[in-house]
Design a protein around this motif. Sequence first.
Motif, mmCIF file in Angstrom:
data_model
loop_
_atom_site.group_PDB
_atom_site.id
_atom_site.type_symbol
_atom_site.label_atom_id
_atom_site.label_comp_id
_atom_site.label_asym_id
_atom_site.label_seq_id
_atom_site.Cartn_x
_atom_site.Cartn_y
_atom_site.Cartn_z
ATOM 1 N N GLY A 35 77.591 -0.987 -19.963
ATOM 2 C CA GLY A 35 78.910 -0.497 -20.337
ATOM 3 C C GLY A 35 78.923 0.560 -21.419
ATOM 4 N N THR A 36 77.750 0.977 -21.900
ATOM 5 C CA THR A 36 77.712 2.014 -22.932
ATOM 6 C C THR A 36 77.621 3.397 -22.294
ATOM 7 O OG1 THR A 36 75.298 1.984 -23.110
ATOM 8 C CG2 THR A 36 76.542 0.468 -24.536
ATOM 9 N N LEU A 37 77.994 4.412 -23.073
ATOM 10 C CA LEU A 37 77.906 5.791 -22.602
ATOM 11 C C LEU A 37 76.451 6.194 -22.371
ATOM 12 C CD1 LEU A 37 79.447 8.392 -21.950
ATOM 13 C CD2 LEU A 37 79.236 9.026 -24.368
ATOM 14 N N ASN A 38 75.541 5.756 -23.255
ATOM 15 C CA ASN A 38 74.128 6.090 -23.092
ATOM 16 C C ASN A 38 73.579 5.557 -21.775
ATOM 17 O OD1 ASN A 38 73.879 7.505 -25.487
ATOM 18 N ND2 ASN A 38 73.214 5.737 -26.679
ATOM 19 N N ALA A 39 73.975 4.345 -21.419
ATOM 20 C CA ALA A 39 73.505 3.756 -20.168
ATOM 21 C C ALA A 39 74.039 4.544 -18.972
ATOM 22 C CB ALA A 39 73.933 2.295 -20.077
ATOM 23 N N LEU A 40 75.278 4.979 -19.056
ATOM 24 C CA LEU A 40 75.861 5.764 -17.976
ATOM 25 C C LEU A 40 75.121 7.091 -17.814
ATOM 26 C CD1 LEU A 40 78.021 6.408 -15.834
ATOM 27 C CD2 LEU A 40 79.490 7.235 -17.697
ATOM 28 N N ILE A 41 74.841 7.768 -18.916
ATOM 29 C CA ILE A 41 74.156 9.058 -18.843
ATOM 30 C C ILE A 41 72.752 8.902 -18.271
ATOM 31 C CG2 ILE A 41 73.207 10.953 -20.225
ATOM 32 C CD1 ILE A 41 75.676 10.679 -22.029
ATOM 33 N N LYS A 42 72.060 7.831 -18.655
ATOM 34 C CA LYS A 42 70.729 7.577 -18.080
ATOM 35 C C LYS A 42 70.828 7.352 -16.574
ATOM 36 C CE LYS A 42 68.547 5.625 -22.225
ATOM 37 N NZ LYS A 42 67.990 4.400 -22.853
ATOM 38 N N SER A 43 71.861 6.638 -16.146
ATOM 39 C CA SER A 43 72.071 6.414 -14.723
ATOM 40 C C SER A 43 72.371 7.728 -14.010
ATOM 41 C CB SER A 43 73.227 5.424 -14.515
ATOM 42 O OG SER A 43 73.559 5.301 -13.153
ATOM 43 N N MET A 44 73.171 8.573 -14.647
ATOM 44 C CA MET A 44 73.475 9.893 -14.076
ATOM 45 C C MET A 44 72.199 10.716 -13.912
ATOM 46 S SD MET A 44 76.916 10.682 -16.316
ATOM 47 C CE MET A 44 77.052 12.418 -15.825
ATOM 48 N N ASP A 45 71.362 10.714 -14.931
ATOM 49 C CA ASP A 45 70.106 11.466 -14.869
ATOM 50 C C ASP A 45 69.221 10.962 -13.730
ATOM 51 O OD1 ASP A 45 70.893 12.956 -17.054
ATOM 52 O OD2 ASP A 45 69.763 11.755 -18.501
ATOM 53 N N LYS A 46 69.162 9.660 -13.574
ATOM 54 C CA LYS A 46 68.326 9.049 -12.540
ATOM 55 C C LYS A 46 68.844 9.347 -11.130
ATOM 56 C CE LYS A 46 66.837 4.508 -10.854
ATOM 57 N NZ LYS A 46 66.955 3.032 -11.073
ATOM 58 N N SER A 47 70.164 9.344 -10.984
ATOM 59 C CA SER A 47 70.758 9.452 -9.650
ATOM 60 C C SER A 47 71.068 10.879 -9.226
ATOM 61 C CB SER A 47 72.053 8.634 -9.596
ATOM 62 O OG SER A 47 73.010 9.150 -10.515
ATOM 63 N N GLY A 48 71.055 11.808 -10.168
ATOM 64 C CA GLY A 48 71.390 13.187 -9.850
ATOM 65 C C GLY A 48 72.872 13.503 -9.948
ATOM 66 N N VAL A 49 73.612 12.667 -10.667
ATOM 67 C CA VAL A 49 75.036 12.926 -10.905
ATOM 68 C C VAL A 49 75.163 13.901 -12.074
ATOM 69 C CG1 VAL A 49 77.217 11.920 -11.666
ATOM 70 C CG2 VAL A 49 75.832 10.735 -9.943
ATOM 71 N N GLN A 50 75.797 15.034 -11.840
ATOM 72 C CA GLN A 50 75.940 16.032 -12.903
ATOM 73 C C GLN A 50 77.129 15.764 -13.824
ATOM 74 O OE1 GLN A 50 74.572 17.051 -9.858
ATOM 75 N NE2 GLN A 50 72.744 17.169 -11.115
ATOM 76 N N LYS A 51 78.212 15.276 -13.243
ATOM 77 C CA LYS A 51 79.419 15.036 -14.039
ATOM 78 C C LYS A 51 80.004 13.675 -13.679
ATOM 79 C CE LYS A 51 80.616 19.983 -14.202
ATOM 80 N NZ LYS A 51 80.386 20.263 -15.628
ATOM 81 N N ALA A 52 80.548 12.998 -14.679
ATOM 82 C CA ALA A 52 81.176 11.697 -14.461
ATOM 83 C C ALA A 52 82.544 11.669 -15.123
ATOM 84 C CB ALA A 52 80.306 10.567 -15.022
ATOM 85 N N VAL A 53 83.504 11.180 -14.382
ATOM 86 C CA VAL A 53 84.854 10.964 -14.905
ATOM 87 C C VAL A 53 84.922 9.529 -15.416
ATOM 88 C CG1 VAL A 53 87.303 10.853 -14.310
ATOM 89 C CG2 VAL A 53 85.840 12.629 -13.293
ATOM 90 N N ILE A 54 85.242 9.373 -16.702
ATOM 91 C CA ILE A 54 85.348 8.037 -17.292
ATOM 92 C C ILE A 54 86.808 7.612 -17.289
ATOM 93 C CG2 ILE A 54 85.102 6.697 -19.418
ATOM 94 C CD1 ILE A 54 82.567 8.129 -20.008
ATOM 95 N N CYS A 55 87.072 6.500 -16.638
ATOM 96 C CA CYS A 55 88.438 6.008 -16.458
ATOM 97 C C CYS A 55 88.772 4.960 -17.514
ATOM 98 C CB CYS A 55 88.601 5.417 -15.056
ATOM 99 S SG CYS A 55 88.363 6.610 -13.736
ATOM 100 N N ASN A 56 89.404 5.388 -18.578
ATOM 101 C CA ASN A 56 89.850 4.458 -19.620
ATOM 102 C C ASN A 56 91.102 3.717 -19.160
ATOM 103 O OD1 ASN A 56 88.002 5.058 -21.944
ATOM 104 N ND2 ASN A 56 88.802 7.114 -21.602
ATOM 105 N N ILE A 57 91.312 2.524 -19.679
ATOM 106 C CA ILE A 57 92.498 1.737 -19.352
ATOM 107 C C ILE A 57 93.096 1.170 -20.640
ATOM 108 C CG2 ILE A 57 93.428 -0.236 -18.079
ATOM 109 C CD1 ILE A 57 90.957 0.034 -16.217
#
Length: 269
Positions: A35-57
């Motif tokens: 659930g951290t931003l660092n974990a998301l960015i690492k996942s993006m790097d691994k998967s090839g996702v260039q941009k991610a939209v973060i949906c706050n609630i």
Amino acid sequence: MSIVDFHTHAFPEEIAERAMAKLQENCAVKACLNGTLNALIKSMDKSGVQKAVICNIATKPEQFYSILKWSQKIRSERIIPLLSIHPLDSEIKEHVKIIKEEGFPGIKMHPFYQDFAIDDERIFPLYEELTERQLFIIMHCGYDISFPQWDIASPQRIINVINKFPQLKFITTHLGAWKQWDEVERLMLGKNIYMEISFSFGWLSEHKIKEFLLKHPSDFILFGTDSPWADQSREIENLKSLSLPEELSHKILRKNAEKLLGINDFKNS
């Protein structure tokens, strides 16, 4: 191919562990990330996702400014946060104005966590302001895995909203409405209604998902994973396994998101 994940979640470091524990209390799905931003960015790097939209609630009206502050802090070329407005917010007009002035493209709302029906007339002033400001809204639609099957975000209610606000950029999640896909097929499929596809693989047959994607207007489909609840790499492979036409894949994975986000800066097609 450059990829935009239009549906992700992350939390500030100081609350991520507590927030994820709370969210998983009544959830049958184990999160793939912490659930951290660092974990998301690492996942993006691994998967090839260039941009991610973060949906706050925003689960309380007073959370608007804390979400705004965090979103201002984390946004970057790769991270695109969305603000959130609670239905009981007494300053909706002012807050939508702030969102527009601060350059955020839209908001995320979740009827189960914010306790409202999406076609409740009390929400109409918010839809009006978003339409006026040309901001989009991404709405959790269908049932929710952590709640009873309440009819508060169904395809019929989606149609009610779109008929009332035809100029509103209203983005439905989970291939139209999670676990209400018979109604999606009957009421929404083939119409100019944005559908983000997260949490459809594994819940709906691949044959049916492909049928939906081929029948729906190609400009109105978005790739999303709902990370950390699904693995980004796996969801990309799931989509690729459908062997969709190349142009349709490009639209789903990148082009449609670019248009909604107002960006066009990828070097690779």
